[in-house]
Design an enzyme around this catalytic site. Sequence first.
Site, PDB file in Angstrom:
ATOM      1  N   LYS A   1       0.826  -1.352   0.006  1.00 47.98           N
ATOM      2  CA  LYS A   1       0.150   0.059  -0.122  1.00 47.98           C
ATOM      3  C   LYS A   1       0.884   1.178  -0.024  1.00 47.98           C
ATOM      4  CE  LYS A   1      -4.519  -2.101   1.571  1.00 47.98           C
ATOM      5  NZ  LYS A   1      -5.581  -1.994   2.473  1.00 47.98           N
TER       6      LYS A   1
ATOM      7  N   ARG B   1      -3.228 -10.460   4.307  1.00 48.31           N
ATOM      8  CA  ARG B   1      -3.370 -10.540   2.727  1.00 48.31           C
ATOM      9  C   ARG B   1      -2.112  -9.931   2.040  1.00 48.31           C
ATOM     10  NH1 ARG B   1      -6.007  -7.289  -1.232  1.00 48.31           N
ATOM     11  NH2 ARG B   1      -7.573  -8.362  -2.320  1.00 48.31           N
TER      12      ARG B   1
END
Length: 271
Positions: A204, A249
């Site tokens: 991210k 994840r």
Amino acid sequence: MGVVNVTPDSFSDGGKWLDAPTAIQHGIDLVAEGADLVDVGGESTRPGAARIDGDEELRRVIPVIEGLVAEGITVSVDTMRASTAQQALDAGAVLINDVSGGRADSEMLGLAARTHAPIVLMHWREHSAVMQNHTHYDDLVDDIVRELMGQLNHAVLAGVDSGRIILDPGLGFSKTGAQNWTVLAHLDAFTELRHPLLVAASRKRFLGELLSDPSTGSGHAEIRPTDGRDDATAAITTLAAQAGAWCVRVHEPAASADAVRVVARLAQEAQ
């Protein structure tokens, strides 16, 4: 949880796995690298992403889910639509990963209740197109916990078995980069809720910002590209495992799987 984005526009790997055979092979490779389950999604939820229609989402994800299930792989479906979740479950998926936490589709919680499928409820305020306009909190961690508990209670009232609910603090969703770090520093506030915790930090933007290269000569730091953030992702996996998270994840499972093994071995010594 290995990620298979069957999308043209996901922030990290959009377009790489858009056709079903390639996506299926990628899912197989993720399991070989250490993923315990594969999360298949057909709609990008990156900041600013526009929604696609349900038929297109189904066209993207169902053949991939069917192909992975045929290989004996445990599959979750990453969707905000109850209709997509239903067909994914029919195709053999065993878990619903709803980034809206049941808020985007009024039918989702009822589906989870009827099918007894485990469901991930992520902290969520708004759709991707506008979610970064909703980053104000009076007390960041307390507000996220309170809002997430509201989603949890709503799910239980809708008939979802509390024992089948997984929580996700929603890194990057209606949160600034600095706020993501605060959430990660207080994962204990979420594990204390006594539900399995999913942490999704992989690649991210806040990791890219941390790893920015100031030596580009352009007058501003160059943000680290997404495929250069996997080592930092593995570091987050270590922290998440130490905090007692149920699952991470990730786009590249190998290093994260090793990190989990290291933390588990250390935990044995601490007993």
